[in-house]
Write a protein that holds these residues in place. Sequence first.
Motif, PDB file in Angstrom:
ATOM      1  N   LEU A 219       0.816  -1.199   0.000  1.00 14.92           N
ATOM      2  CA  LEU A 219       0.000   0.000   0.000  1.00 14.92           C
ATOM      3  C   LEU A 219       0.856   1.258   0.000  1.00 14.92           C
TER       4      LEU A 219
ATOM      5  N   ARG B 279       1.016   4.411  -2.764  1.00 13.59           N
ATOM      6  CA  ARG B 279       0.684   5.764  -2.337  1.00 13.59           C
ATOM      7  C   ARG B 279       1.822   6.749  -2.654  1.00 13.59           C
TER       8      ARG B 279
ATOM      9  N   LEU C   3      -5.590   0.753  -5.453  1.00 12.14           N
ATOM     10  CA  LEU C   3      -5.347   0.990  -4.035  1.00 12.14           C
ATOM     11  C   LEU C   3      -6.467   0.420  -3.162  1.00 12.14           C
ATOM     12  N   LYS C   4      -7.735   0.579  -3.648  1.00  6.11           N
ATOM     13  CA  LYS C   4      -8.850   0.090  -2.835  1.00  6.11           C
ATOM     14  C   LYS C   4      -8.815  -1.434  -2.691  1.00  6.11           C
TER      15      LYS C   4
ATOM     16  N   GLN D 129      -6.180  -2.167  -0.246  1.00 10.61           N
ATOM     17  CA  GLN D 129      -6.658  -1.811   1.105  1.00 10.61           C
ATOM     18  C   GLN D 129      -7.552  -2.932   1.642  1.00 10.61           C
ATOM     19  N   LYS D 130      -8.376  -3.471   0.749  1.00  9.24           N
ATOM     20  CA  LYS D 130      -9.252  -4.557   1.164  1.00  9.24           C
ATOM     21  C   LYS D 130      -8.455  -5.789   1.591  1.00  9.24           C
TER      22      LYS D 130
ATOM     23  N   TYR E 136      -5.455  -5.743   2.713  1.00  6.61           N
ATOM     24  CA  TYR E 136      -4.787  -5.428   3.970  1.00  6.61           C
ATOM     25  C   TYR E 136      -5.744  -5.618   5.147  1.00  6.61           C
ATOM     26  N   ASP E 137      -6.993  -5.083   4.976  1.00  2.59           N
ATOM     27  CA  ASP E 137      -7.974  -5.222   6.055  1.00  2.59           C
ATOM     28  C   ASP E 137      -8.248  -6.695   6.355  1.00  2.59           C
TER      29      ASP E 137
END
Length: 1178
Positions: free
Chosen positions: A1085, A1089, A1136-1137, A1140-1141, A1143-1144
């Motif tokens: 991530l 970024r 990125l989303k 992010q998912k 990662y979550d």
Amino acid sequence: MAAVLERSFIEISGFERETLPTFREITLNLAGVCVIYPDSAGGFHYEGSGKLLSITSNRFIHWSTSGDTVQLVEQSLDTNLLNNAVKLKITHCPLLPGGVHVQETLNNVTILIVTNQTVHRLVLPHPTRMYRSELVTELQMQSIFTDVGKMSLQDPAHSAVIPSPVGQTVGPTASAAWLSHQGEAHYALASPAGGILVVTLPPHDTKASVTILELKTSSVMQRLAGWMPTAIRGEQSPGDLALSLAVRELEDDTFILALCQDHKLRMWSYRDQACLMEADMLEYMPACRGVTRSSGQGHRLRLTFSSTGLCLAIYLAVPSRGQFTVLQLVATDNNRYSLDHISSLFATQETLVDFALTSTDIWGLWLDDTNQTVVKYINFEHSTVGQWNQVFVQPAPEEEVHIGADQDPRETYLDMLFSPLRFTASALVKALQIYRRGTERITDLPWETLKKEVTVAVEKELQSSVTEFEFSQEEYRQLQVEFWSKFYACCLQYQEALATPLGLLLNPHTHMVCVLKKGFVSFLVPCFPVEHLYLSFDEYLFSEEETHVAEDPEVGRDVLQLVQCLRLVSDAVPGDMAYEMEKALEHLQSPERAAEMVLENLLANDKSNVIEDIHNKLQDVRNPLAAMAVLIREMDLETDSEPGEGSLTIAGQSLSWRISLSQLYGSSVAVAVVCQAVCQMAMTRALFCRDLLILQQLYLRLGDNVFPGGGPQLQQDLIPRSSQLLSSYYLLKHITQSLTTTVPLDIIDANLQHLSVLELSDSPAMASNRSVRSPQTVVELFYQSVARKAIITQIYSKQHSPSPGTALLHWPHMVSSVVTLLAQQLWPNNLGFQFPECLMGNCQYAQLQEYVRLIEPWCQVNVGSCRFMLGQCYLANGEGQKALQCFQEAAVEVEREEFLLRLTGAEEKAAAAPRLQYYNKVLRLLEDVGLPELVIHLATLAITEAVNDPRSQAALWTRIFKHHLDLGHNSQAYEALTQNPDSSSQLDCLRQLVVVLCERSQLQDLVQFSYVNLHDEVVSIIESRARAVDLMSHNYYELLYTFHINRHNYRKAGTVMFEYGMRLGREVRTQLGLQKQVNCCLASLNCLRLIRSDYAWIVQPTSGAVYERPAASPKRNYDGEFTTGPVSGQIDILELKDLQKEYDLARSRLTLAQHHPPSAAIAGTNNTDNIFSKVNGK
């Protein structure tokens, strides 16, 4: 090949430098009366000793008597004989001088022994019966004495007691013995009161009684039950006492000849029992007045067969004179005989020890007034002036040892004591026993151990005599000289005693002559013309009318005059100047300058006007330059031909012929004699060249007064040639006296490994001789292991194969040829390089290094090969940098020298770049030894030779890369990698660099390299390794992440970490694996970024990189690399989303595992709702 002048001989001591000879001792305990007889010696040669294809070729027996003991030794010049020495002790029964007689029959060798009271017979198997086959290939053979210990020597069938009259204590004075055709052993014994007694033992395989017969001057032979005192009966006078007996079988009769005290020769017929002849020998001696009344005690008689019949040689020992008379036995009517006079020869005044007769010559052995051995011989048929030919005997060791100011006394004396040609081991051991003052007997000490024991004994004696605690260095040196000279003097005495001559041994089949001494046997070899002139006594030299070194009579006379001048120079050179000249050669100083210094010393200290005498003699030399040139040419051993490799495959020869040649002159005795003969030649010629160089310097000083206009030729040609000859013979002298070093087996094995790397292990010269007797000189090692076969092949390859059994071995010719050819193989200016090869093959590195040092300043042959050998020595001694320097210097001569061409393999195949192949061989050697720094240095140099050879360049750069990498030189390894012109080799090196640096954890270096034109290859290699190895034990993904971050390629860095995280989630189902997965997703991530949103995406890794089955192991190809699955046509883009998912999700899994550890095992599933419900439930 130099001509051999057979009218003079030189004595070569045949003793080997081994520990004490091993005699098997046999004792017969008999009672008797001891009588003192002088020591004596004799010998026997087999009938087949002169035939090459005979099992008894060059084989003989020699014996010596001392008191009641006889030593019997069988020796061979071709094969070492086992169990060949016997010591027989017959207590209280001293052996008669000459009381041992040896005869051979078809099946046996019979030894007949006579003591003062008994006779004995030894029946031994004949060698041809011990080895039935003519093809004997063993290096060692059993002697006929092998089973002598099993015999019963006191068996009545093999011994008898000589009956003696009442009150008589004196035994026989002379003896002769023979075997009859029926196998009976007859002993003819000279009665002390006159007459001859014949004791007969029956054949050894029959049972019969001993018979005793007496020959009387009444010509009647009576059978007696005992030996009656005939002197009491008055039938004989003391003049009838036989001083020397001889026996000869003729046709069906046996003649017994006796030379008596009354100077008469009497001959009896054994068959007719009658005295057939009586002749007064004084009739053949002129001016014999006053002789008839005195009895002769030293008369000797010898027999031989010549082309005209039976010849006799009579030696009459009368006061103030001695004479040899040669007679021929002639048959007359009525079975009577007379003598024809052939020659009368006057002997010298020395004491005759022994003499021998051949069909043409008389050989004499004397002791002079100073107890020195004298040997001479003369041809009694053609000697018109009656001059005896010379034999130059081996001089005794020097009485005084010269010790230089820079020399250690102990080392100097040890060198003198233990160097070849001087002392036997027996003399050293006896001196050591006396010096120790101990009762323990030294039996079997290795040579090096004996040297240490001598050192300890002398140093201990020195220390025990010291009463003060402090000494100056000079005082301690004087003490050392005192005690070492004392021990040396003791050794001299024992060596002199062991060198006492006892007899002569002549082989009529090979014409070999030996001098039998108390402690050893010496051999006579023909003298070469130069040595003959230089060593001759003045009376012989002045009477020379011609010389074999020059065909022109005028030049020949000049040569004789010049040699006389050289003799004067030799006598004038003082010991200290001779020592300085020797040291100058050892220290590689100019021989010309050293000779000039010696001459200046002679001129400054010429109190006896020697220089003036030389000057006067030089006036008689008409053409000194021609005479010098003749002598120099005669001594130069340089040849155009190159010695062969020693193959015994002589075309058209039978197997037995080749086997006989392979053994000829191969025994340890022959090796010692041949190599000592070369040493003797080198020593004599080195002195000759030294004196010639001094004389040439004198010529330069005298200038045009002696020979107008000769100076330039002398300076530009003759002096340089003489100087090089002197250096060459000094080298030969050094190596013939240089002992080998005992080498441990592990060193030999390591050396063989190095030779196999160089592909030289199959070379005959490199063959390691592990069965070498110790100690021996390096020349003996070379002759034994390499040179002998080549020399024998060279001698016989030019000859036609004679019919089996008729190839004759003529010792004077053969030994001269062998000595000359061996000296030529050792000659440094010849092309052959086998001697240094032999030293290297046998790990004699110190001797090889000294050899190269001595020839380096003046020898221009095999220069590169010598540098290579020196490099090998340095390598063995651990001096790698010096070795590398030598290898580089040798490379210049690769295309010009046979050894280096053979080393490169350029002989077998046409090589485009022999020097490059040479470098490759040396690089392999350095790698085998383990010297990577030197490999790098030499490989860098070799690249310059491979400019037009990309393949070789690639191999060299690969080598450089490998060793830099092994040494931890990462930057240099990378540099070598980038220089490699071959892409395949470059890729292999790159892969190795990545793996090794990762294993060493030197990741900083790996990441920071620029990888120009190799970026994609590096990424591919690291990716392959990352996908092919265990995720928890290697960090290739992290390395690749760092690699991309370092180059600001954040998208690829993010992709790497995302792939890493996905694999962790599927393959490592533990809490630690989940923690790493969370970190990977977070790193991915962060990478996205850091770039613009338009580019913040990655391509989801293919299925080949992410395994569908949880915990599945990676699949690899045969190279061990990760195998990708089939590529699908669909490409998934992750933004990125999406990251992010992921990662979550990973974070949730980790939280769940932290609160409920068993749930980590199901963390690898894709059921997201199930995971969130479990988290919320907690």
